[in-house]
Design a protein around this motif. Structure first.
Motif, PDB file in Angstrom:
ATOM      1  N   GLN A   1      57.610  27.953  52.884  1.00  0.00           N
ATOM      2  CA  GLN A   1      56.334  27.265  52.676  1.00  0.00           C
ATOM      3  C   GLN A   1      55.860  26.578  53.949  1.00  0.00           C
ATOM      4  OE1 GLN A   1      57.499  24.916  49.144  1.00  0.00           O
ATOM      5  NE2 GLN A   1      55.869  25.970  48.025  1.00  0.00           N
ATOM      6  N   ASN A   2      56.809  26.082  54.729  1.00  0.00           N
ATOM      7  CA  ASN A   2      56.421  25.431  55.981  1.00  0.00           C
ATOM      8  C   ASN A   2      55.817  26.424  56.960  1.00  0.00           C
ATOM      9  OD1 ASN A   2      56.373  23.068  57.732  1.00  0.00           O
ATOM     10  ND2 ASN A   2      57.942  24.113  58.923  1.00  0.00           N
ATOM     11  N   LYS A   3      56.363  27.651  56.980  1.00  0.00           N
ATOM     12  CA  LYS A   3      55.792  28.679  57.846  1.00  0.00           C
ATOM     13  C   LYS A   3      54.377  29.044  57.392  1.00  0.00           C
ATOM     14  CE  LYS A   3      60.303  30.569  59.068  1.00  0.00           C
ATOM     15  NZ  LYS A   3      61.287  31.674  58.870  1.00  0.00           N
ATOM     16  N   GLN A   4      54.184  29.131  56.079  1.00  0.00           N
ATOM     17  CA  GLN A   4      52.835  29.384  55.559  1.00  0.00           C
ATOM     18  C   GLN A   4      51.898  28.248  55.948  1.00  0.00           C
ATOM     19  OE1 GLN A   4      52.919  30.143  51.304  1.00  0.00           O
ATOM     20  NE2 GLN A   4      54.867  31.217  51.482  1.00  0.00           N
ATOM     21  N   ARG A   5      52.410  27.033  55.813  1.00  0.00           N
ATOM     22  CA  ARG A   5      51.610  25.854  56.145  1.00  0.00           C
ATOM     23  C   ARG A   5      51.177  25.886  57.603  1.00  0.00           C
ATOM     24  NH1 ARG A   5      52.386  22.210  60.049  1.00  0.00           N
ATOM     25  NH2 ARG A   5      54.623  22.206  59.578  1.00  0.00           N
ATOM     26  N   GLN A   6      52.055  26.306  58.495  1.00  0.00           N
ATOM     27  CA  GLN A   6      51.713  26.361  59.921  1.00  0.00           C
ATOM     28  C   GLN A   6      50.564  27.331  60.171  1.00  0.00           C
ATOM     29  OE1 GLN A   6      55.638  27.397  61.320  1.00  0.00           O
ATOM     30  NE2 GLN A   6      56.080  25.298  61.998  1.00  0.00           N
ATOM     31  N   ASP A   7      50.594  28.481  59.509  1.00  0.00           N
ATOM     32  CA  ASP A   7      49.516  29.462  59.684  1.00  0.00           C
ATOM     33  C   ASP A   7      48.193  28.916  59.150  1.00  0.00           C
ATOM     34  OD1 ASP A   7      51.249  31.274  60.824  1.00  0.00           O
ATOM     35  OD2 ASP A   7      51.678  32.317  58.940  1.00  0.00           O
ATOM     36  N   ASP A  48      55.140  10.143  44.853  1.00  0.00           N
ATOM     37  CA  ASP A  48      54.064  10.749  45.626  1.00  0.00           C
ATOM     38  C   ASP A  48      54.591  12.061  46.178  1.00  0.00           C
ATOM     39  OD1 ASP A  48      51.624  11.094  46.864  1.00  0.00           O
ATOM     40  OD2 ASP A  48      52.175   9.953  48.642  1.00  0.00           O
ATOM     41  N   TYR A  49      53.679  12.917  46.683  1.00  0.00           N
ATOM     42  CA  TYR A  49      54.066  14.269  47.058  1.00  0.00           C
ATOM     43  C   TYR A  49      54.422  14.423  48.531  1.00  0.00           C
ATOM     44  CZ  TYR A  49      48.943  13.790  47.090  1.00  0.00           C
ATOM     45  OH  TYR A  49      47.665  13.321  47.224  1.00  0.00           O
ATOM     46  N   ASP A  50      54.577  13.328  49.268  1.00  0.00           N
ATOM     47  CA  ASP A  50      54.994  13.454  50.663  1.00  0.00           C
ATOM     48  C   ASP A  50      56.461  13.063  50.803  1.00  0.00           C
ATOM     49  OD1 ASP A  50      54.984  10.702  50.467  1.00  0.00           O
ATOM     50  OD2 ASP A  50      53.508  10.381  52.055  1.00  0.00           O
ATOM     51  N   VAL A  51      56.966  13.103  52.040  1.00  0.00           N
ATOM     52  CA  VAL A  51      58.384  12.813  52.286  1.00  0.00           C
ATOM     53  C   VAL A  51      58.744  11.424  51.777  1.00  0.00           C
ATOM     54  CG1 VAL A  51      60.182  12.583  54.036  1.00  0.00           C
ATOM     55  CG2 VAL A  51      58.410  14.312  54.317  1.00  0.00           C
ATOM     56  N   ASP A  52      57.885  10.452  52.071  1.00  0.00           N
ATOM     57  CA  ASP A  52      58.173   9.078  51.660  1.00  0.00           C
ATOM     58  C   ASP A  52      58.235   8.968  50.136  1.00  0.00           C
ATOM     59  OD1 ASP A  52      58.739   6.409  52.049  1.00  0.00           O
ATOM     60  OD2 ASP A  52      56.656   5.809  52.320  1.00  0.00           O
ATOM     61  N   GLY A  53      57.274   9.586  49.456  1.00  0.00           N
ATOM     62  CA  GLY A  53      57.250   9.517  48.003  1.00  0.00           C
ATOM     63  C   GLY A  53      58.417  10.227  47.364  1.00  0.00           C
ATOM     64  N   VAL A  54      58.757  11.408  47.882  1.00  0.00           N
ATOM     65  CA  VAL A  54      59.861  12.193  47.332  1.00  0.00           C
ATOM     66  C   VAL A  54      61.191  11.495  47.556  1.00  0.00           C
ATOM     67  CG1 VAL A  54      61.147  14.345  47.625  1.00  0.00           C
ATOM     68  CG2 VAL A  54      58.657  14.400  47.464  1.00  0.00           C
ATOM     69  N   ILE A 109      60.002  19.253  53.977  1.00  0.00           N
ATOM     70  CA  ILE A 109      59.886  18.529  52.707  1.00  0.00           C
ATOM     71  C   ILE A 109      58.423  18.372  52.335  1.00  0.00           C
ATOM     72  CG2 ILE A 109      60.346  16.331  51.551  1.00  0.00           C
ATOM     73  CD1 ILE A 109      62.848  16.056  53.309  1.00  0.00           C
ATOM     74  N   ASN A 110      57.598  18.090  53.312  1.00  0.00           N
ATOM     75  CA  ASN A 110      56.164  17.913  53.064  1.00  0.00           C
ATOM     76  C   ASN A 110      55.477  19.212  52.647  1.00  0.00           C
ATOM     77  OD1 ASN A 110      55.280  15.243  53.263  1.00  0.00           O
ATOM     78  ND2 ASN A 110      55.324  15.281  55.499  1.00  0.00           N
ATOM     79  N   ALA A 111      56.003  20.347  53.126  1.00  0.00           N
ATOM     80  CA  ALA A 111      55.328  21.623  52.907  1.00  0.00           C
ATOM     81  C   ALA A 111      55.132  21.933  51.426  1.00  0.00           C
ATOM     82  CB  ALA A 111      56.108  22.753  53.572  1.00  0.00           C
ATOM     83  N   ALA A 112      56.109  21.552  50.586  1.00  0.00           N
ATOM     84  CA  ALA A 112      56.003  21.850  49.155  1.00  0.00           C
ATOM     85  C   ALA A 112      54.763  21.202  48.563  1.00  0.00           C
ATOM     86  CB  ALA A 112      57.258  21.369  48.431  1.00  0.00           C
ATOM     87  N   GLY A 113      54.581  19.921  48.805  1.00  0.00           N
ATOM     88  CA  GLY A 113      53.438  19.200  48.258  1.00  0.00           C
ATOM     89  C   GLY A 113      52.125  19.561  48.902  1.00  0.00           C
ATOM     90  N   ARG A 114      52.168  20.109  50.109  1.00  0.00           N
ATOM     91  CA  ARG A 114      50.920  20.479  50.782  1.00  0.00           C
ATOM     92  C   ARG A 114      50.366  21.796  50.250  1.00  0.00           C
ATOM     93  NH1 ARG A 114      49.760  17.109  54.759  1.00  0.00           N
ATOM     94  NH2 ARG A 114      51.407  15.999  55.896  1.00  0.00           N
ATOM     95  N   LEU A 115      51.255  22.681  49.769  1.00  0.00           N
ATOM     96  CA  LEU A 115      50.806  23.987  49.304  1.00  0.00           C
ATOM     97  C   LEU A 115      50.816  24.122  47.786  1.00  0.00           C
ATOM     98  CD1 LEU A 115      52.498  26.399  51.884  1.00  0.00           C
ATOM     99  CD2 LEU A 115      50.288  25.246  52.010  1.00  0.00           C
TER     100      LEU A 115
END
Length: 769
Positions: free
Chosen positions: A316-322, A88-94, A282-288
């Motif tokens: 990517q996490n900084k982009q995700r925050q915006d 899966d694409y979240d921390v748990d899945g990765v 870690i989550n940011a990659a799968g979110r974007l």
């Protein structure tokens, strides 16, 4: 007053059990209190919890299908069969995929990982990916952190002649996929612990495959265990405790690279490091985009490779925050305009990124304390995809199950879920969920926070905080203790941070001082008086700086239960501030006609509201009472610049003024009065005052020429008998008490007024019975 954001609820606990446990386990009463609250009421239970690192992991072969799983995987390894790890694409899945990959490689298996793309494939198994796996020659597919909802997909793989092993922990539906084997702690009643995360389940499979506890994989297992918000009790507590130790000792390039981009190189890692630093990146990659870079970082063999990937995740996490910030603003605007009366907020747009709407949904739950689903429309496919978060009273997975006829794809937990449905059915889903929530009591939608301990400032010490730390790691099911520091006096209160949005406070109980930090509470500086006795709610930690260690409270909420007094007298603060207070909550009070005229363009003397602004002083202090009894906040401006601010002329000055009329020739009376006032430096108001006093006492009367003169028949009387003199004298007393006093003296005076009125009412009530 200052109202807390949530209602604070004290957990009920048996004080007798607390005392017994404190004695039996040799802990402080506060820690015993926390243990009993968490259900560890006996010495045996408490010791087992406090000494979690001494526990043993459960035998992985207690899973009824584990023997089949190990045999099938070993067969694939022996025969050179290709194995696909489907995550899966979240921390748990990765992290689950990384754990299983390491275990398979160690036994000599040929394995590859596949992480579906959130945007093109969605959550869980999908038919196209499974068909691809069959075409590529994979003979075995193992899902991690997903698969339990893939009924149709499992059938496709079966028809293609590929074996499927499902390892998952998400909520299962009534019908299960037809797989070769299944490892799911929530479905398999043989296994003694049902709340493992996907990473925990993968760790159990690795344990069984290797024939030993794979301690070298604990630093990966702890990532999914903490980030997926499973309860940190039972075997999860052991995974988290040992995992954090392993994380601090880890030489894995991916972990070292993460530490560097998170600026945690020299810090001891904790559960907060995973939840608030590692997890979001870690989550940011799968979110974007694709989550593969996150997996590749965890599997990287060199620090150079891992560092490049970690920097990418950080950006990517900084982009995700915006993106989250912008979507949250838009979603709140939609709620305020269209759905404010709904019990379940289903909000949709064709502009949002579906990878981050789960985060935004959590923020809206925090703001509105209602179940929230955010959906993103795909115009080409005609579908809406999104995530939901819920409150305790509304089991989101169960309620979505009642709507599965319009939800071809959904899965999750009672508190969180993901889903895809036709765009045409979004309004139907909104209507159904609101109808399903209609039977919930109103109190279910009132935000509450459970309080663990109420402490005085003097009870808080480094020793107590360190002892409370024995309950860590904290998380779901074992939250960091929430304490309320009651009735503390404010020693200092100020805004901090680059944009001044945060709060720093120093409080005391007269014996000990305590620092507090409140992120996002900067506005409280303008809403809390320096005189207030404030109650602070939050979690305790130890602040270490420049070689010093001291207790600190991380503020999560605060309250002032008494009315508050704010000082705008003497130009200390601009009066424009009080005019900017919300009109629907503020009453501007003007007692004198002069003040009423001066501020005639503003709404004056209306109904009594929460904020009371006294623009001037009344003639009698009893006029304050109706407002003080109802007010939550009182702002004292007292900007009257009139007559009564001047000193009462002395008796010698009165004598000089009277003698002037007795001796001055009539034709020089007017010009002589001007000369006299200049020589004595009398103001026009002082002259008018003395003249009014003499006139009221009949010492001066109007003569035939229209000018004042001495009344030869006047009776002897004291100046203080004149009404004007009495009013002025009373007014000066009020000025001294209310204008020239300190804020503390002013508050004491108001309190005395209110208390005296209460006593008088009690006496009247008692006498009337």
């Amino acid at each position: 007053m200052y109202h807390s954001k949530k209602t604070w609820i004290d957990k009920e606990v048996d004080s007798l059990k607390i005392n017994e446990l404190a004695e039996q386990v040799a802990v402080s009463r506060q820690v015993a209190h926390l243990l009993v609250q968490r259900g560890f009421e006996t010495a045996e239970q408490a010791k087992a919890f406090l000494e979690a690192d001494q526990m043993d992991f459960h035998d992985p072969f207690l899973f009824q299908d584990m023997n089949k799983v190990v045999a099938r995987i070993q067969q694939a390894a022996d025969e050179g069969e290709m194995i696909l790890i489907y995550g899966d694409y979240d921390v748990d899945g990765v992290s689950s995929a990384a754990i299983l990959w390491h275990a398979l490689v160690e036994i000599g298996a040929m394995a590859e990982c596949y992480i579906p793309n959130r945007f093109t494939e969605g959550y869980g198994p999908n038919e196209a990916a499974f068909r691809w796996a069959a075409e590529e020659g994979f003979g075995l597919v193992i899902t991690v952190d997903c698969g339990i909802s893939g009924i149709d997909e499992a059938k496709v793989l079966q028809d293609l002649g590929v074996d499927l092993i499902i390892t998952d922990h998400h909520e299962a539906k009534d019908v299960l996929p037809d797989a070769f084997a299944m490892i799911h702690p929530g479905v398999d009643t043989n296994y003694p612990y049902s709340k493992l995360a996907g990473a925990g389940v993968a760790f159990k499979v690795a344990h069984a495959l290797l024939g030993r506890v794979p301690e070298e994989l604990l630093d990966l297992a702890v990532l999914g265990t903490i980030a997926d918000l499973v309860p940190l009790v039972g075997e999860n507590r052991l995974l988290a405790a040992k995992g954090i130790e392993a994380l601090n000792a880890s030489e894995r390039p991916g972990i070292l690279a993460l530490r560097k981009v998170c600026s945690l190189v020299e810090d001891d890692l904790t559960e907060e490091s995973v939840g608030f630093a590692f997890g979001p990146r870690i989550n940011a990659a799968g979110r974007l985009d694709s989550a593969m870079p996150a997996l590749e970082m965890l599997l990287a063999e060199t620090i150079e490779e891992a560092s490049i990937l970690a920097e990418q995740l950080d950006q990517q996490n900084k982009q995700r925050q915006d993106i989250v910030k912008n979507i949250a603003e838009e979603a709140i605007d939609l709620v305020e305009r269209h759905y404010l009366s709904d019990r379940v907020l289903v909000v949709d747009s064709n502009q949002w990124n579906p990878g981050v709407v789960g985060i935004v949904a959590s923020r809206l739950v925090e703001k509105y304390h209602r179940p929230v689903i955010l959906l993103c429309h795909d115009a080409e496919k005609g579908t809406a995809k999104g995530s939901g978060r819920s409150i305790a009273a509304f089991d989101l997975f169960a309620e979505l199950t009642r709507c599965e006829d319009i939800l071809p794809h959904f899965g999750g937990h009672p508190a969180a879920a993901g889903m895809t449905l036709s765009s045409e059915d979004v309004s139907v889903l909104r209507e159904r969920l609101n109808a399903q929530a209609a039977g919930l009591p109103d109190e279910a939608f009132i935000a509450t926070t459970e309080i663990d301990l109420r402490l005085n400032v003097s009870e808080i010490s480094i020793g107590l905080i360190e002892e409370m730390g024995r309950l860590a790691p904290f998380g779901m099911g074992n939250p960091s203790p929430r304490v309320v520091v009651e009735g503390a006096n404010i020693r200092d209160l100020k805004r901090i941070g680059r944009d001044l949005t945060h709060l720093k406070v120093l409080v005391t109980d007269g014996k000990t001082e305590l620092d507090g930090i409140g992120f996002g509470f900067g506005d409280a500086v303008d809403e809390i008086s320096s005189l207030a006795d404030v109650s602070l709610m939050g979690s305790l930690n130890i602040n270490e700086w420049n070689g010093f260690r001291k207790p600190q409270l991380m503020i999560q909420d605060l309250a002032v239960v008494d009315y508050q007094l704010f000082d705008y007298r003497g130009g200390k603060k601009p009066l424009t501030d009080v005019f900017e207070l919300p009109e629907d909550m503020t009453t501007l009070v003007a007692f004198s006609k002069d003040t009423q005229t001066k501020y005639a363009e503003r709404p004056l003397n209306g109904p009594i509201k929460a904020n009371i602004v006294f623009l001037d002083l009344p003639e009698e202090e009893s006029a304050f009472l109706p407002y003080l009894k109802e007010a939550e906040r009182v702002y004292c401006a007292f900007k009257d610049e009139g007559y009564y601010f001047e000193t009462i002329p002395s008796r010698e000055e009165f004598k000089q003024y009277f003698n002037y009329f007795a001796k001055c020739p009539r034709d020089e009376l007017r010009i002589g009065l001007v000369r006299l006032s200049k020589s004595r430096k009398w103001s026009k108001r002082s002259i008018n005052f003395m003249h009014s006093v003499f006139s009221e006492l009949d010492f001066l009367v109007t003569m035939e020429d229209g000018l004042p003169g001495v009344n030869p028949n006047a009776e002897k009387r004291d100046l203080t008998e004149a009404a004007t003199y009495k009013r002025h004298e009373e007014r000066q007393r009020l000025e001294q008490q209310y204008i020239y006093s300190s804020l503390a003296q002013l508050k004491e005076r108001f309190d005395t007024l209110v208390e005296a009125a209460k006593q008088e009412e009690m006496t009247w009530s008692s006498n009337s019975i």
